[in-house]
Design an enzyme around this catalytic site. Structure first.
Site, PDB file in Angstrom:
ATOM      1  N   ASP A 332      17.226   3.379 -26.944  1.00  0.00           N
ATOM      2  CA  ASP A 332      16.820   2.675 -28.154  1.00  0.00           C
ATOM      3  C   ASP A 332      16.793   3.686 -29.297  1.00  0.00           C
ATOM      4  OD1 ASP A 332      15.806   0.647 -29.803  1.00  0.00           O
ATOM      5  OD2 ASP A 332      13.762   1.300 -29.426  1.00  0.00           O
ATOM      6  N   THR A 334      14.702   3.175 -32.684  1.00  0.00           N
ATOM      7  CA  THR A 334      13.398   3.243 -33.336  1.00  0.00           C
ATOM      8  C   THR A 334      12.321   3.562 -32.315  1.00  0.00           C
ATOM      9  OG1 THR A 334      14.141   1.602 -34.934  1.00  0.00           O
ATOM     10  CG2 THR A 334      11.773   1.999 -34.786  1.00  0.00           C
ATOM     11  N   GLU A 612       4.486  -2.601 -41.447  1.00  0.00           N
ATOM     12  CA  GLU A 612       3.456  -3.260 -42.239  1.00  0.00           C
ATOM     13  C   GLU A 612       2.484  -2.250 -42.824  1.00  0.00           C
ATOM     14  OE1 GLU A 612       1.484  -6.229 -39.975  1.00  0.00           O
ATOM     15  OE2 GLU A 612       2.863  -7.807 -40.569  1.00  0.00           O
ATOM     16  N   LYS A 678       8.886 -11.635 -46.766  1.00  0.00           N
ATOM     17  CA  LYS A 678       9.548 -10.343 -46.557  1.00  0.00           C
ATOM     18  C   LYS A 678      10.318 -10.426 -45.243  1.00  0.00           C
ATOM     19  CE  LYS A 678       5.894  -7.977 -43.979  1.00  0.00           C
ATOM     20  NZ  LYS A 678       4.986  -6.831 -43.918  1.00  0.00           N
ATOM     21  N   GLY A 803      18.532  -2.751 -32.474  1.00  0.00           N
ATOM     22  CA  GLY A 803      18.561  -3.980 -33.255  1.00  0.00           C
ATOM     23  C   GLY A 803      18.648  -3.728 -34.740  1.00  0.00           C
ATOM     24  N   ASP A 804      18.738  -2.472 -35.144  1.00  0.00           N
ATOM     25  CA  ASP A 804      18.770  -2.124 -36.562  1.00  0.00           C
ATOM     26  C   ASP A 804      20.137  -2.402 -37.184  1.00  0.00           C
ATOM     27  OD1 ASP A 804      16.188  -1.446 -36.749  1.00  0.00           O
ATOM     28  OD2 ASP A 804      16.482   0.707 -36.933  1.00  0.00           O
TER      29      ASP A 804
END
Length: 1362
Positions: A332, A334, A612, A678, A803-804
């Protein structure tokens, strides 16, 4: 063992035959019993934990054990109590019906989660009374999904209320910040979601064990052949007698056994006699060795993370050796390659980009300070005094290398004792996730800060002359950052105390008249402003001041220069210096006063994700402080000190389908209903309002903002930043009421509730107005580039499944050296099967032209080449980038084989925008189709399926919880630990276990063959020349301990050398130690050594009157010495413990033999071993045999070892020879070896492509948007090269399929660059790096190569669109 109980085939005493198996099973039973007892103690502690359950007879809550809690019981919970079952929340002491949970026991996340009381029960003013509960609950069957729960509650009036996961308290969670809560048990015991997720210890069978099982079948076949030879030989032997021999006794009827039946009985007898050929004890020995290996890995101080106070966790005890055979790593991005510490870096608001250069300088200073502190802590073991902290900004970072923490060195000095306080963060900070100083302390951009302050004052209608749209955009942008999230607010002094009521603030000392005077001065200043396009360009030029950004700046400047000055006047800086000073000073008076009346306490923000938290801290830096949050309201403090309390009407949480989050609030000033949203830029941009409103200037302005924001997003992604778009929408009352009705119907639905909820959310989130976008940096972890380089040198292919965004992933890949700037990178994006197949074929054809495949030859004894196949050597030139849509097409269209044919020839593959299911499918595809050993590593819940699909799964205990850790085989805290875990411990574990397994086969075959050769001299009668007690003890005690120490402690190469020469890892990758060829060779060697050990004593005692046991005792002693010396030849590391054990094994054999032979008078009549050893110890022939026989037996193996080290030394042997040299000479030899390796295994040179191929594949040229210095070919150049824009292949859109390939282009001279400017540099399509300027390299390269010289390089991109 069972056959020996039949008298016709009995060889040994029945009880004696059982002894080895009993001891082996007993050892395994003791180990399992200890583990089971520990589990029992832990289960007992959990089961007898007390909780309060409502008793109908006593009409009160009474204490009961967890094991007595049943479905339907009413349970009352107190603060800090652990939930005993899955409970539906019916009461909370919180006035808003909220109960806060800490789910660290389930997913490791330290931030608090909110759970709500079921609708209809939240308005209770008194304590919940179970007696009055008369509702009926219908829910789904028990399942292990921690994130979903479906059910409904039917009230007495037949009204149904929907239930979801927000109403369920899961077992194992802890109640926080709630005095009391009550509910009804839905699932209890093993039906709870937490228990269903605990599938118990997973048993994986390693590749060595799989190979070993196959070889055991070969041993069974060998045993069958040997027994068949014995049976046939016995039949032939007895058939030679004309009369029955005296020892052949008839039965009670006087009948003799027929020769055929006698042969069958002898076959069974030989099975009993030769059964030790099957190494039963090997399985127990492997388990013990693996426990020792796990212990050494767990106590390696280099794999211990001091900052997080986490050692490595070995959760799977059966696959340690697989760590040394990995061929593919799936990672992965991130949180695995990056820190998952999100740092706010830049933003764009209303089409204006703000670079935050001050914040960039802060981050560089912070990094230098951290490095200095780390070096001082490591070297001197004391913390920096406070007076030195201020020098961090000016002191140059230390270039001294930190001490290498080698396990062997540390073990002698400090041992492996750890203090729990080492590396712990401050107690007040450790309780709050995502709140490190590097994340919290955001330095605002000075230009943006001024814009925000003006907009915030205008919010209260103090400055009507400021442009309304611009000021509203700035205010709404930061309000969205502060409001549109699920962040919980707590105080810094009490991190677990929720802030639900805004604390009172003192009245401001500045009056409205004073503010009006300030704005009069600001108005005069604003009238004197003069804006120009050059000023805009300079600001944006300062924004992108990174390296190699001349061409990107040109694009941005051209974009900005097209805008008229009046449209962007609200966002430009004042050019007049005096006016700027006046305005700044006036605003500072207002906000200095507001600062003096700030809130009385600092706040801590607990977020569910680091993104967040980063956005909330960014809003706080600009004065928009999130003060309190309840389910109904959220309070934000504005920069001038005003508190605004928004009514929360609905919160639409983030999900993987919508990929966005929205909050519906009522503005306290305008009373408008506003939707703040967002989400991912690719999603939000498609949801913007594109309808024309009749106002041409307004439409142009919105279109321009969208285009400029998209430009900024592209360059954020180009810089490797994570991007989010912020948007809003204003609703009227009628539209909102209609939507709210639909939402309530969806929430009350029983069937398809989740789909309906998503549909209502998507219906609301349309026709949005773009406010801006943010760029958040997720920093690379320390040591990631070095680790990836070492893994690739070790022959491991690294794939990144993320998934980026594609652009972000590619730039991170270059940063971490997954992709090299000299690589040819192919990018395939398509949704069409035919297009995808064409792209794969075209790309594969291009790769095959330049791909030279040489099979690495295996060697027999390291010298003689054999024909056994080996895995393909990876090409060092090609990389592949592919997105999730294309993966869908590949898996659904049956293109897996073509994809694998291309991917296996690329040394790196990036799968972007991929889902968790796609990640696992890619891993399974490689593992099953290529038969490769795979490893998956990740840190989040979305990586669980990928981790479980691989041969070895590694979880990173990072910021995204513990779900990946709980599903993994090994858990580490940093990606860099993977380097030593694989290259050192993986190599050691494989080499040790492989050698030990093959040694066990050798030992058993060598020993049992002694009995087999004797059958040729005893009429195949099943007799033995060795006492059966010594036969049993031979494998059980005499030769059992040395192989265990050999398998746990032997080191063929030191850890330092393994790290400096990663190529040594290929020894395990190619299974060079233990494979079919080495197994056969070892068996042949065992046969030879058994022949020597039997026939040398036979020839020595031939024609003598020696008895059977006197003949067998020297053979037994010689075989023991030979087998132990054989292991001594295999051992590469000698320790005192191993030497002592080896000597003790021989001593124990001699002592046992002496005592047993002296005490055994009538042990096995008619023969007995009485005084055999004592007599032979006085015989010189016995000593001569013990001296010369092992030498003759081991001489061929020793000769081959010497020959292999002299003529055809492998890399491991060369490393062993280097380690014997002095330290200085070691470094020199390793450098020579590495340089020689690079020269011999260099990248294959790309061959020039033909003119036809280039013409056919290059019908349309465009620019990849994500690689540095990518610029379009000038139109005149395109025309000169004959590229036709009217070619039908060029008419398809980018979405139908795009195929990029990167080549190195030589840079122009510095003088040419400086004179021509950034937009005049050519970007050619280079066919070959070796094509000289004068050669015919094709139309596209012939003219361009004249303009380049060999020197420094940059990445250039050319793409072919089909």
């Amino acid at each position: 063992m069972v056959l020996n109980w039949f008298p016709l085939v009995e060889v040994f005493h029945k009880e004696i035959t059982m002894l080895p198996l009993v001891i082996v099973l007993l050892a395994s039973m003791i180990k399992d019993a200890i583990e089971d007892y520990r589990k029992y103690q832990y289960d007992k502690t959990i089961n007898f934990t007390k909780t309060r359950v409502y008793d109908k007879e006593e009409h009160a809550y009474v204490e009961k054990c967890w094991k007595d809690v049943r479905v339907g019981d009413f349970v009352q919970l107190q603060c800090n109590e652990i939930v005993p079952a899955d409970i539906l929340l019916l009461y909370s002491s919180d006035q808003n019906g909220i109960c806060h949970l800490e789910t660290a026991n389930l997913d490791g996340e330290t931030n608090l989660k909110q759970r709500r009381v079921v609708t209809g029960f939240s308005s209770q003013d008194t304590v919940f009374e179970p007696e009055f509960f008369q509702n009926t609950i219908i829910c789904e069957m028990p399942n292990n999904d921690l994130n979903k729960f479906k059910g409904d509650m039917e009230q007495p009036d037949h009204e149904q209320v929907g239930l979801n996961i927000e109403n369920l308290l899961l077992r194992g969670c802890t109640i926080r910040n709630t005095e009391a809560a009550a509910g009804i048990v839905i699932y209890a015991g093993h039906e709870t979601k937490a228990m269903l997720n605990n599938s118990g210890p997973r048993y994986k069978r390693s590749r060595i064990e799989q190979r070993m099982n196959r070889d055991i079948f070969l041993c069974v076949g060998l045993l069958f052949v040997m027994c068949l030879v014995g049976a046939v030989g016995h039949g032939i032997w007895t058939g030679k007698f004309w009369e029955h021999p005296p020892y052949d006794v008839p039965d009670w009827n006087g009948n003799f056994v027929a020769p055929v039946l006698a042969g069958f009985y002898m076959f069974l007898t030989m099975i009993i006699l030769l059964q030790i050929l099957i190494p039963i004890s090997l399985y127990v020995s492997i388990e013990l060795v693996k426990l020792g290996q796990v212990f050494l890995i767990h106590n390696d101080i280099d794999l211990y993370d001091e900052e997080a106070d986490l050692p490595i966790q070995c959760r799977a005890l059966t696959i340690t050796e697989d760590l040394g055979q990995i061929q593919y790593i799936f990672s992965d991005k991130t949180g695995t390659l990056t820190e998952n510490k999100m740092v706010f870096r830049r933003c764009t608001v209303d089409g204006l980009e703000f670079s935050h250069q001050e914040n960039d300088r802060r981050l560089k200073t912070q990094k230098a300070l951290d490095l200095d502190r780390e070096d001082f802590t490591k070297l001197q073991h004391f913390t920096l005094p406070p007076m030195n902290l201020g020098r961090a900004a000016t002191v140059k970072p230390s270039t001294m290398r930190p001490l290498r923490r080698c396990q062997s060195d540390r073990a002698r000095t400090q041992g492996h004792t750890r203090s729990r306080s080492v590396g712990r963060r401050d107690s007040s900070q450790s309780q709050v996730a995502f709140s490190s100083p590097i994340e919290k302390d955001v330095t605002p951009d000075s230009r943006l800060l001024r814009q925000v302050r003006e907009a915030a004052l205008q919010t209260e209608s103090f400055s009507p002359f400021i442009h309304m749209k611009t000021s509203t955009s700035f205010t709404d942008f930061f309000l969205a950052l502060a409001i549109c999230n699920s962040v919980l607010v707590s105080t810094a002094t009490a991190p677990r105390q929720r802030v639900t009521i805004p604390p009172p603030i003192k009245p401001s000392g500045i009056t409205l008249e004073k503010i009006h005077q300030i704005f009069q001065r600001l108005k005069l200043a604003s009238l004197s402003q003069s804006f120009s396009s050059s000023q805009s360009s300079s600001q944006l030029g300062a924004s992108f001041s990174a390296k190699n950004t001349e061409e990107p700046l040109a694009v941005l400047e051209s974009c900005d220069n097209e805008n008229d000055s009046s449209a962007s006047s609200g966002g430009q800086e004042l050019q007049d210096k005096g006016s700027t000073e006046i305005g700044t000073a006036s605003l500072d008076e207002v906000f200095r006063s507001a600062t003096n009346t700030s809130l009385p306490t600092d706040f801590c923000y607990e977020a569910e994700s680091p993104d967040e938290a980063a956005l909330v801290y960014a809003a706080q830096a600009y004065g928009f402080i999130l003060v309190s949050r309840t389910p109904e309201q959220v309070t934000v403090q504005l920069p001038q000190g005003t508190l605004l309390t928004f009514d929360i009407l609905y919160t639409l949480g983030f999900d993987s389908v919508r990929r966005r989050m929205s909050v519906v609030v009522r503005h306290p000033l305008t009373k408008e209903i506003v939707v703040y949203t967002k989400g991912a830029d690719s999603i939000i941009m498609d949801l913007l309002d594109n309808s024309t409103k009749g106002n041409i200037s307004s439409d142009k302005r919105l279109k321009r903002i969208k285009e400029r924001t998209q430009k900024h997003l592209d360059y954020y992604a180009h810089d490797g930043l994570r991007t989010l778009c912020i948007a809003k929408k204003v609703l009227n009352e009628d539209d909102f009421q209609k939507w709210a009705n639909f939402r309530r119907e969806a929430e009350a639905a029983i069937e398809n509730r989740d789909e309906l909820l998503i549909e209502t959310a998507q219906h609301l989130e349309t026709k949005l107005t773009l406010l801006g976008a943010t760029g958040i940096e997720d920093r690379l972890q320390d040591g990631v580039p070095d680790t990836i380089v070492s893994l690739r040198e070790a022959g491991i292919k690294v794939w990144v499944l993320t998934g980026d965004k594609q652009e972000t992933a590619v730039n991170i890949a270059y940063s971490c050296k997954l992709l090299n700037q000299r690589d040819t990178v192919f990018t395939i994006n398509t949704e069409n099967k035919e297009t995808c197949e064409s792209l794969l074929n075209l790309t594969l054809e291009e790769v095959k032209k330049n791909y030279e495949y040489d099979k690495p030859q295996r060697k027999l004894f390291g010298i003689i080449p054999t024909s056994f196949s080996a895995p393909e050597a990876p090409s060092p030139e090609f990389g592949l980038v592919i997105d999730g849509r294309t993966l869908d097409v590949i898996f659904q269209g049956g293109l897996e084989e073509k994809f694998l044919a291309l991917a296996r020839r690329c040394r790196s593959v990036l799968c972007c925008r991929s889902t968790p299911l796609q990640k696992s499918m890619v891993v399974k595809l490689v593992r099953r189709q290529l038969k490769a050993m795979t490893l998956s590593i990740g840190d989040g819940a979305n990586d669980v399926s990928m981790i479980q699909a691989a041969n070895v799964g590694i979880g990173i205990s990072g910021q995204e919880g513990m779900q990946a850790v709980m599903a993994s085989d090994f858990a580490i805290s940093r990606f860099k630990h993977l380097k030593k875990l694989l290259l050192v411990h993986g190599h050691w574990c494989y080499a040790r276990l492989a050698k030990m397994v093959i040694y066990f086969f050798y030992k058993n075959v060598c020993y049992v063959n002694l009995l087999f050769w004797y059958q040729f001299f005893c009429g195949f009668s099943g007799s033995t020349m060795i006492d059966y007690w010594q036969m049993i003890f031979f494998n059980l005690f005499f030769t059992s301990v040395p192989p265990l120490l050999f398998g746990a402690l032997d080191r063929d190469v030191s850890a330092e050398t393994l790290l400096r020469l990663p190529e040594l890892y290929k020894n395990g990758q190619n299974s060079e130690i233990y494979n079919l060829s080495t197994f056969i060779i070892t068996m042949l060697d065992a046969f030879y050594q058994s022949l020597v050990c039997f026939f040398v004593p036979y020839l020595m005692y031939k024609d003598s009157d020696i008895d059977v046991f006197s003949f067998g005792n020297p053979i037994n002693t010689i075989s023991l010495l030979t087998i132990l010396l054989h292991q001594a030849l295999e051992m590469k590391t000698w320790t005192v413990l191993q030497l002592v054990v080896m000597i003790c094994s021989v001593a124990f054999y001699l002592i046992f033999s002496i005592i047993y032979n002296a005490a055994c008078l009538l042990c096995s009549p008619p023969t007995n071993p009485y005084w055999i050893m004592e007599r032979q110890l006085k015989d010189p022939i016995f000593y001569l045999l013990c001296l010369i026989t092992p030498v003759i037996a081991l001489l061929p193996r020793f000769f081959i070892f010497a020959l292999r080290g002299t003529l055809g030394a492998s890399l491991v042997l060369k490393a062993q020879q280097i380690e014997k040299l002095p330290k200085e000479q070691q470094d020199l030899e390793i450098q020579k070896l590495r340089s020689r390796k690079e020269a011999t295994s260099g990248a294959p040179v790309a061959s020039p492509a033909s003119n036809d191929d280039l013409d056919q594949s290059s019908s349309h040229l465009c620019v990849s948007p994500f690689l540095p210095s990518a610029a379009a070919l000038p139109p005149r150049d395109t025309e000169n090269q004959g590229v036709s824009a009217s070619n039908p292949l060029g008419r398809r859109t980018h979405d139908e399929g795009c195929y990029f390939f990167n080549r190195w282009a030589e840079e122009e001279s510095a003088a040419t660059d400086s004179s021509a400017g950034p937009s005049s540099g050519h970007q050619p399509l280079v066919a070959s790096r070796e094509t000289a300027p004068g050669q015919d390299g094709g139309k596209l390269t012939k003219d361009y190569l004249k303009n380049f010289h060999y020197g420094s390089h940059r990445r250039s991109v050319s793409s072919v669109t089909l």
